[in-house]
Design a protein around this motif. Sequence first.
Motif, PDB file in Angstrom:
ATOM      1  N   VAL B 421      10.840   6.095  57.848  1.00 24.03           N
ATOM      2  CA  VAL B 421      10.244   7.104  56.975  1.00 24.03           C
ATOM      3  C   VAL B 421      10.885   7.002  55.603  1.00 24.03           C
ATOM      4  O   VAL B 421      12.051   7.355  55.424  1.00 24.03           O
ATOM      5  CB  VAL B 421      10.399   8.514  57.568  1.00 24.03           C
ATOM      6  CG1 VAL B 421       9.702   9.533  56.669  1.00 24.03           C
ATOM      7  CG2 VAL B 421       9.823   8.573  58.976  1.00 24.03           C
ATOM      8  N   ALA B 422      10.127   6.487  54.641  1.00 21.80           N
ATOM      9  CA  ALA B 422      10.665   6.226  53.315  1.00 21.80           C
ATOM     10  C   ALA B 422       9.973   7.093  52.270  1.00 21.80           C
ATOM     11  O   ALA B 422       8.953   7.727  52.538  1.00 21.80           O
ATOM     12  CB  ALA B 422      10.476   4.753  52.974  1.00 21.80           C
ATOM     13  N   SER B 423      10.565   7.109  51.094  1.00 21.17           N
ATOM     14  CA  SER B 423       9.914   7.807  49.998  1.00 21.17           C
ATOM     15  C   SER B 423      10.054   6.967  48.745  1.00 21.17           C
ATOM     16  O   SER B 423      11.062   6.293  48.545  1.00 21.17           O
ATOM     17  CB  SER B 423      10.550   9.179  49.788  1.00 21.17           C
ATOM     18  OG  SER B 423      10.088   9.716  48.565  1.00 21.17           O
ATOM     19  N   GLN B 431      11.046  16.410  53.160  1.00 23.16           N
ATOM     20  CA  GLN B 431       9.791  15.891  53.714  1.00 23.16           C
ATOM     21  C   GLN B 431      10.062  14.784  54.740  1.00 23.16           C
ATOM     22  O   GLN B 431       9.469  14.751  55.806  1.00 23.16           O
ATOM     23  CB  GLN B 431       8.909  15.322  52.584  1.00 23.16           C
ATOM     24  CG  GLN B 431       8.285  16.379  51.690  1.00 23.16           C
ATOM     25  CD  GLN B 431       7.332  17.280  52.446  1.00 23.16           C
ATOM     26  OE1 GLN B 431       6.666  16.848  53.390  1.00 23.16           O
ATOM     27  NE2 GLN B 431       7.306  18.555  52.084  1.00 23.16           N
ATOM     28  N   ARG B 432      10.976  13.891  54.366  1.00 24.06           N
ATOM     29  CA  ARG B 432      11.304  12.799  55.290  1.00 24.06           C
ATOM     30  C   ARG B 432      11.896  13.352  56.590  1.00 24.06           C
ATOM     31  O   ARG B 432      11.570  12.885  57.683  1.00 24.06           O
ATOM     32  CB  ARG B 432      12.293  11.827  54.623  1.00 24.06           C
ATOM     33  CG  ARG B 432      11.648  10.920  53.572  1.00 24.06           C
ATOM     34  CD  ARG B 432      12.614   9.832  53.105  1.00 24.06           C
ATOM     35  NE  ARG B 432      13.659  10.342  52.241  1.00 24.06           N
ATOM     36  CZ  ARG B 432      14.969  10.125  52.413  1.00 24.06           C
ATOM     37  NH1 ARG B 432      15.386   9.397  53.434  1.00 24.06           N
ATOM     38  NH2 ARG B 432      15.856  10.627  51.590  1.00 24.06           N
ATOM     39  N   CYS B 436      10.420  12.808  60.304  1.00 25.61           N
ATOM     40  CA  CYS B 436      11.260  12.193  61.342  1.00 25.61           C
ATOM     41  C   CYS B 436      11.322  13.085  62.586  1.00 25.61           C
ATOM     42  O   CYS B 436      11.156  12.601  63.711  1.00 25.61           O
ATOM     43  CB  CYS B 436      12.670  11.958  60.815  1.00 25.61           C
ATOM     44  SG  CYS B 436      12.916  10.298  60.218  1.00 25.61           S
ATOM     45  N   MET B 448      15.325   7.020  59.096  1.00 28.54           N
ATOM     46  CA  MET B 448      15.159   7.227  57.656  1.00 28.54           C
ATOM     47  C   MET B 448      16.511   6.987  56.998  1.00 28.54           C
ATOM     48  O   MET B 448      17.534   6.900  57.683  1.00 28.54           O
ATOM     49  CB  MET B 448      14.700   8.655  57.378  1.00 28.54           C
ATOM     50  CG  MET B 448      15.632   9.713  57.943  1.00 28.54           C
ATOM     51  SD  MET B 448      15.220  11.359  57.351  1.00 28.54           S
ATOM     52  CE  MET B 448      16.867  11.951  56.980  1.00 28.54           C
ATOM     53  N   GLN B 459      15.075   0.811  51.013  1.00 24.75           N
ATOM     54  CA  GLN B 459      14.416   1.277  52.236  1.00 24.75           C
ATOM     55  C   GLN B 459      13.539   0.166  52.833  1.00 24.75           C
ATOM     56  O   GLN B 459      13.561  -0.070  54.041  1.00 24.75           O
ATOM     57  CB  GLN B 459      13.596   2.538  51.951  1.00 24.75           C
ATOM     58  CG  GLN B 459      14.449   3.714  51.464  1.00 24.75           C
ATOM     59  CD  GLN B 459      13.601   4.900  51.024  1.00 24.75           C
ATOM     60  OE1 GLN B 459      13.165   5.700  51.854  1.00 24.75           O
ATOM     61  NE2 GLN B 459      13.349   5.007  49.734  1.00 24.75           N
TER      62      GLN B 459
END
Lengths: 523, 523
Positions: B421-423, B431-432, B436, B448, B459
């Motif tokens: 889970v990346a941003s 949010q991540r 998760c 993450m 990431q």
Amino acid sequence: MRLILNTCLYYPKVFYRTRSRQIDDTLTKLLSSKQEESNRQSIHKNEHVTIHDKILKIPRGTRDYHPSQMKIREEVFRTIIDCFKQHGADTIDTPVFELTTLLREKYGEDAKLIYELQDRVDDDDNNEKLALRYDLTVPFARYISQNKISAMKRYQIGKVYRHDSPKMTRGRYREFYQCDFDIAGCYDPMIPDAECIKIVVEILDKLALGQYKIYINHRKLLDAIFTVCGVPDKLFRSLSSTIDKLDKLPWDVVRNEMINEKGLSPEVVDRISRYVHMHVGNVNLIDQLRNDPQLSSNKLAIQALHDLDLLFRYLTLFNIIDKVIFDLKLARGLDYYTGVIFEAVLTKYQFNPKLDDDQIAVGSVAGGGRYDELVEKIDPKQRHVPCIGVSIGVERIFTVKEHQQTQLKTQSKTVETEIYVASAEKNFLEQRMKICAYLWENGFKAEMAYKRNPKLLDQLQYCEKHHIELCIIIGSSELEASTLKIRDVVTRNEFVIPRNQLANEIRIHLKKIRHKLADNKQQ
Amino acid sequence: MRLILNTCLYYPKVFYRTRSRQIDDTLTKLLSSKQEESNRQSIHKNEHVTIHDKILKIPRGTRDYHPSQMKIREEVFRTIIDCFKQHGADTIDTPVFELTTLLREKYGEDAKLIYELQDRVDDDDNNEKLALRYDLTVPFARYISQNKISAMKRYQIGKVYRHDSPKMTRGRYREFYQCDFDIAGCYDPMIPDAECIKIVVEILDKLALGQYKIYINHRKLLDAIFTVCGVPDKLFRSLSSTIDKLDKLPWDVVRNEMINEKGLSPEVVDRISRYVHMHVGNVNLIDQLRNDPQLSSNKLAIQALHDLDLLFRYLTLFNIIDKVIFDLKLARGLDYYTGVIFEAVLTKYQFNPKLDDDQIAVGSVAGGGRYDELVEKIDPKQRHVPCIGVSIGVERIFTVKEHQQTQLKTQSKTVETEIYVASAEKNFLEQRMKICAYLWENGFKAEMAYKRNPKLLDQLQYCEKHHIELCIIIGSSELEASTLKIRDVVTRNEFVIPRNQLANEIRIHLKKIRHKLADNKQQ
């Protein structure tokens, strides 16, 4: 050629059908009387055998795992490992002993519990001094340092050793499993910490051990409290060990230890008491401590409260805030913790002096915390690798699982055999062997008797006792007709199949049986 | 609210598409340069770190298992355990140490290799003397005796300890795993013996270690040969150890040891030589020995040859007769064997002084035999429980598997993470975390970054390095539109899905990716 058979022992095909009911009845009787005998025997199972001057026992504080216990153990490990893997952990293994120098000065007062190996005079290795590992954390720090690792998420399962006074009933042994998950690396505050606590929740939920609570505290906050209460620095770590006993001992006993053994004045102890007994809910407690006139100017306290505030926010995002309790009484025994510490306790199995005979107390089933300085302390270059970890108390979990099973009076199958290859007549060993080889080669789990001419009754009894699903019964008529008789062990129904359809037919019948079993379980 | 982002570190959605190719290129370059660096480092990995007077090392003759080695180990154990379970075995576990008295006098000349624990003066247990287990066989015999078991089929996997001179390159350690399967109980001759050898074949075939041969002999036959050659009784066991060295040493060296160390006359040794060098095929050798003028009247020889004749018939029924060789040179080192003995050797990895650098020698990878008197010797009531067992040499198998992997230059995935889970933007930690938590709760393996604002490049690099299949990339535009961007890590394709379809979409895409992977492997 047909052999004349001993009527009682072997059933030729002509007698087979009519005697079938008799066999079933005898079987039922025999099995129930064997069960009684085994119950009687198991009471004496753990006693030492001391006849003829030979003493046969295992070392104090250790135990054998019997097959039924191994079954529970495997299931518990499977659940835990699955969860660790869900969080992306690698796994490593390290030797059961380490150089004694590595283990020294890492465990505070508990160092006396370390098992050392005997020096060997015949040794060519400059007398390496060795000791059995005390936990998996120090070996992990050694691994991180020796391999120059800067970041790693790993789990490790292994036995550790403590020369403790064994209290078997509470699930404390001198040899026991640890099951650790650790995150090493320089990261932003509280993110790995929150994940470790999330993992505890996931594991305890999946293991279905009943209700539990996770107590949380912070070593820096404890140190701050000790400072403002007037405890000398050098007593900080050993005082943590004393406070840690509050989950099993009443305040009075712990208070006396602080005054008489640690040499604190009653005033200092009473000041500590006021702090550790604060209970006003997680967020309120943070606010209250932040407004405490003495703590509010203490740097360690400010940092610890900031950490905890952040941690509780993250635990809310992880949907597990309702499981945690901020508890200033939690101290954890080990020296190396430097930050957040936590411990999970099963509500139903908490220590309680008024336990009934059929109740057990197991204490905490998971615990851990942040240890940011351990690698640095070990590392020849003083590399800074902060870590947080959690250890799942699997031995106590095994105890709870065994207790649950006893209460439910369920008996689970320990061997996985699906098919037993039996014969109703003499001289069928070679046929049985051929069929077994065929079944093994086709991936089936199969067994047969290791006798040339086993009794049919013994063979059927073996199937029922070990919960084997199907039994193939071969005899001369089946051999002639190229067929095989299959018996469903539970229903005792029998049916005949063509021999060349064996693998296929067994697959179909095993599927049916399992389907039925799953249906029954659901109802 | 949109944040202004550092162009190099974070990619807001407007830049994202155009910079996407640049990211991919940078990623490829970075990963290949990191790989080179890691290769360089790994050369130095196993050296000791000795700076600042701190010595960081693990005990001699032991090793850590790194994640890639654990992966191999898990697969090997899985294969072996599956096979043991196919044959209806239970499993038990025993402590890593036993009372020293139990271990004494069980291992003949090798007893000097036993690791003893230090006595503790502060002990309240009457100074129990303890030693690390030398194998799993003696503890099994103790288990059988202590629990008054008359019949049991069990496997056990655990570490054992021998204070040997470690020859690491040959896969010999002071701490190593044993992986044993044993059948205890009074049964008809050679039926359990044949099954043990069948199990060796099944395991070696499934592990795909290449061609192998199983050498078979009989302790009673060796004893008979010693008798007719004129060896004094008291030398029988230690002479077995000497003969056992013939798989690694030439006859001349072994001959000298017999004459100079054991004190046998050259005539006796030459008589022994004539027997142990007989090679005429399994059945012919039995016939030849049966017609041997001296052996034909020796009771032990008659019984042993009868056993072997029966065993070879059973191995034919089990379809494995082509794997076995009747070899009078096979002796096995341990004292407790009393009947059939056997050893499996990988043809490709046999000891050979002319090995190239890229070749390895591992010797035998499985061995075992019948030990009918061990339980009786231990049991306070002298109960007779005959046993046969096999030990799978898993450490050597790990070595071969690692060697195979190096030769193939394959690198396998050690973590099982499926989704990362990346941003792409700052301030998306919460949010991540939420995503998760959702993924973990739905059974996915997710990770993450543990940073508040990690770089997108880092990431994505993490995903590629760890062979993670999918990467979720969240940003403000996706948040507004209630969507999520998913990236296929291998193809680098990206697609957008509705957020409420997350679990379902991921399931579909993981299935597709795995299907493709399986297809590629088959081609």
